[in-house]
Enzyme design. Structure first.
Site, PDB file in Angstrom:
ATOM      1  N   LYS A  13       0.824  -1.216   0.000  1.00  0.00           N
ATOM      2  CA  LYS A  13       0.000   0.000   0.000  1.00  0.00           C
ATOM      3  C   LYS A  13       0.856   1.264   0.000  1.00  0.00           C
ATOM      4  O   LYS A  13       0.617   2.176  -0.782  1.00  0.00           O
ATOM      5  CB  LYS A  13      -0.928   0.038   1.233  1.00  0.00           C
ATOM      6  CG  LYS A  13      -1.933  -1.093   1.285  1.00  0.00           C
ATOM      7  CD  LYS A  13      -2.930  -0.892   2.421  1.00  0.00           C
ATOM      8  CE  LYS A  13      -2.340  -1.011   3.814  1.00  0.00           C
ATOM      9  NZ  LYS A  13      -1.926  -2.374   4.206  1.00  0.00           N
ATOM     10  N   ARG A  88     -10.081   1.379   8.331  1.00  0.00           N
ATOM     11  CA  ARG A  88      -9.685   0.009   8.615  1.00  0.00           C
ATOM     12  C   ARG A  88     -10.784  -0.789   9.324  1.00  0.00           C
ATOM     13  O   ARG A  88     -10.571  -1.950   9.665  1.00  0.00           O
ATOM     14  CB  ARG A  88      -8.469   0.052   9.516  1.00  0.00           C
ATOM     15  CG  ARG A  88      -7.271  -0.757   8.997  1.00  0.00           C
ATOM     16  CD  ARG A  88      -6.174  -0.472   9.974  1.00  0.00           C
ATOM     17  NE  ARG A  88      -4.949  -1.175   9.798  1.00  0.00           N
ATOM     18  CZ  ARG A  88      -3.831  -0.632   9.316  1.00  0.00           C
ATOM     19  NH1 ARG A  88      -3.831   0.574   8.839  1.00  0.00           N
ATOM     20  NH2 ARG A  88      -2.721  -1.338   9.319  1.00  0.00           N
ATOM     21  N   ARG A 127      11.225  -7.025   4.900  1.00  0.00           N
ATOM     22  CA  ARG A 127      11.344  -5.632   4.477  1.00  0.00           C
ATOM     23  C   ARG A 127      12.322  -4.836   5.341  1.00  0.00           C
ATOM     24  O   ARG A 127      12.794  -3.788   4.919  1.00  0.00           O
ATOM     25  CB  ARG A 127       9.993  -4.934   4.345  1.00  0.00           C
ATOM     26  CG  ARG A 127       9.255  -4.587   5.609  1.00  0.00           C
ATOM     27  CD  ARG A 127       7.894  -3.960   5.225  1.00  0.00           C
ATOM     28  NE  ARG A 127       7.011  -3.860   6.364  1.00  0.00           N
ATOM     29  CZ  ARG A 127       5.708  -3.616   6.279  1.00  0.00           C
ATOM     30  NH1 ARG A 127       5.138  -3.478   5.112  1.00  0.00           N
ATOM     31  NH2 ARG A 127       4.972  -3.527   7.345  1.00  0.00           N
ATOM     32  N   ARG A 131      10.555  -1.814  11.906  1.00  0.00           N
ATOM     33  CA  ARG A 131       9.320  -1.460  12.596  1.00  0.00           C
ATOM     34  C   ARG A 131       9.140  -2.364  13.802  1.00  0.00           C
ATOM     35  O   ARG A 131       9.342  -3.563  13.717  1.00  0.00           O
ATOM     36  CB  ARG A 131       8.118  -1.621  11.644  1.00  0.00           C
ATOM     37  CG  ARG A 131       7.861  -0.387  10.819  1.00  0.00           C
ATOM     38  CD  ARG A 131       6.779  -0.601   9.816  1.00  0.00           C
ATOM     39  NE  ARG A 131       5.515  -1.042  10.405  1.00  0.00           N
ATOM     40  CZ  ARG A 131       4.367  -1.007   9.753  1.00  0.00           C
ATOM     41  NH1 ARG A 131       4.323  -0.549   8.516  1.00  0.00           N
ATOM     42  NH2 ARG A 131       3.264  -1.419  10.328  1.00  0.00           N
ATOM     43  N   ARG A 142      -1.462  -9.038  13.064  1.00  0.00           N
ATOM     44  CA  ARG A 142      -1.970  -8.020  12.136  1.00  0.00           C
ATOM     45  C   ARG A 142      -2.781  -8.652  11.016  1.00  0.00           C
ATOM     46  O   ARG A 142      -3.786  -8.093  10.573  1.00  0.00           O
ATOM     47  CB  ARG A 142      -0.819  -7.196  11.581  1.00  0.00           C
ATOM     48  CG  ARG A 142      -0.676  -5.872  12.323  1.00  0.00           C
ATOM     49  CD  ARG A 142       0.746  -5.394  12.377  1.00  0.00           C
ATOM     50  NE  ARG A 142       1.285  -5.051  11.091  1.00  0.00           N
ATOM     51  CZ  ARG A 142       2.586  -5.178  10.775  1.00  0.00           C
ATOM     52  NH1 ARG A 142       3.436  -5.696  11.644  1.00  0.00           N
ATOM     53  NH2 ARG A 142       3.008  -4.814   9.600  1.00  0.00           N
TER      54      ARG A 142
HETATM   55  P1  AMP Z   1       0.154   0.575   9.025  1.00  0.00           P
HETATM   56  O1  AMP Z   1       1.395   1.391   8.887  1.00  0.00           O
HETATM   57  O2  AMP Z   1      -0.980   1.096   8.179  1.00  0.00           O
HETATM   58  O3  AMP Z   1       0.405  -0.889   8.806  1.00  0.00           O
HETATM   59  O4  AMP Z   1      -0.348   0.731  10.545  1.00  0.00           O
HETATM   60  C1  AMP Z   1       0.448   0.279  11.618  1.00  0.00           C
HETATM   61  C2  AMP Z   1      -0.388   0.147  12.879  1.00  0.00           C
HETATM   62  O5  AMP Z   1      -0.961   1.424  13.206  1.00  0.00           O
HETATM   63  C3  AMP Z   1      -1.572  -0.795  12.784  1.00  0.00           C
HETATM   64  O6  AMP Z   1      -1.203  -2.145  13.014  1.00  0.00           O
HETATM   65  C4  AMP Z   1      -2.468  -0.234  13.882  1.00  0.00           C
HETATM   66  O7  AMP Z   1      -1.980  -0.588  15.167  1.00  0.00           O
HETATM   67  C5  AMP Z   1      -2.267   1.266  13.733  1.00  0.00           C
HETATM   68  N1  AMP Z   1      -3.217   1.849  12.764  1.00  0.00           N
HETATM   69  C6  AMP Z   1      -2.904   2.477  11.590  1.00  0.00           C
HETATM   70  N2  AMP Z   1      -4.000   2.888  10.944  1.00  0.00           N
HETATM   71  C7  AMP Z   1      -5.057   2.508  11.711  1.00  0.00           C
HETATM   72  C8  AMP Z   1      -6.470   2.620  11.576  1.00  0.00           C
HETATM   73  N3  AMP Z   1      -7.026   3.212  10.501  1.00  0.00           N
HETATM   74  N4  AMP Z   1      -7.240   2.109  12.577  1.00  0.00           N
HETATM   75  C9  AMP Z   1      -6.703   1.523  13.651  1.00  0.00           C
HETATM   76  N5  AMP Z   1      -5.384   1.363  13.836  1.00  0.00           N
HETATM   77  C10 AMP Z   1      -4.555   1.850  12.878  1.00  0.00           C
END
Ligand code: AMP
Length: 184
Positions: A13, A88, A127, A131, A142
């Site tokens: 993404k 999400r 990757r 993180r 996740r």
């Molecule tokens: P990402 O970088 O999009 O994979 O997000 C990393 C983490 O941030 C996720 O595993 C959640 O803990 C939190 N997070 C990011 N976006 C959201 C969202 N829209 N709703 C809830 N948690 C989020």
């Protein structure tokens, strides 16, 4: 033009969002990046969400929606944005639609990147971005959270006829070409 880039963790993404942003002259809003910045800067939100994120769980809809709502007040978003990692949950999707409607805007398309599960795990663990949620356990959780809470977002936007499914396996350029075609 507002576009959602959607898919499980590891689907690419962020990579594709950066290309779409350039090609279509949009802003890029990543809630994950916003939370990582909040944690780095030790803001009140950052302190609240760190352990939730590290475990691979979702931050509460209330916190996420409020953060996005605040951010979208910046006039730079008026030209449109690519939303990455948001919405999400179905509750976030409903709140998002309302929020955009209040600004006289809407979602033009949801790009759903499709990648087989084994490939996702392999990509995330290799990757190497350092993180803190990229541990094997964090990744597994996740993916579980994605299936249980995030996948229903697809049906929500499919009902509105907005979903464009894209094969997310291939080179970055191949996948980007498919997205451009889908967006017309
Ligand atoms: P990402 O970088 O999009 O994979 O997000 C990393 C983490 O941030 C996720 O595993 C959640 O803990 C939190 N997070 C990011 N976006 C959201 C969202 N829209 N709703 C809830 N948690 C989020």
């Amino acid at each position: 033009m507002n576009i959602i880039i959607f898919g499980p963790p590891g689907a690419g993404k962020g990579t594709q969002a950066a290309l779409i942003k350039e090609a279509f002259n949009l802003e890029h809003l990543s809630t994950g990046n916003m939370f990582r910045n909040a944690i780095k800067n030790e803001t009140p939100v950052g302190l609240k969400v760190k352990s939730i994120m590290d475990a691979g769980n979702l931050v509460s809809d209330e916190i996420v929606v409020e953060m996005v709502d605040e951010e979208l007040k910046d006039p730079k978003y008026d030209k449109g944005c690519i939303f990455d990692g948001f919405p999400r949950t179905v509750a976030q999707s409903e709140a998002f639609d309302n929020l955009l409607a209040d600004k006289g805007q809407n979602v033009k398309a949801l790009i759903a990147l499709e990648v087989p599960e084994e490939e996702l795990v392999r990509r995330i663990l290799s990757r190497g971005q350092g993180r803190t949620d990229d541990t094997e356990e964090g990744v597994k959780n996740r993916l579980k959270v994605y299936h249980n809470e995030t996948a229903p977002v697809l049906a929500y936007y499919a009902d509105q006829g907005l979903v464009k499914s894209i094969n997310g396996v291939g080179t970055v350029d191949e996948i980007f070409d498919r997205i451009k075609q889908a967006l017309g």
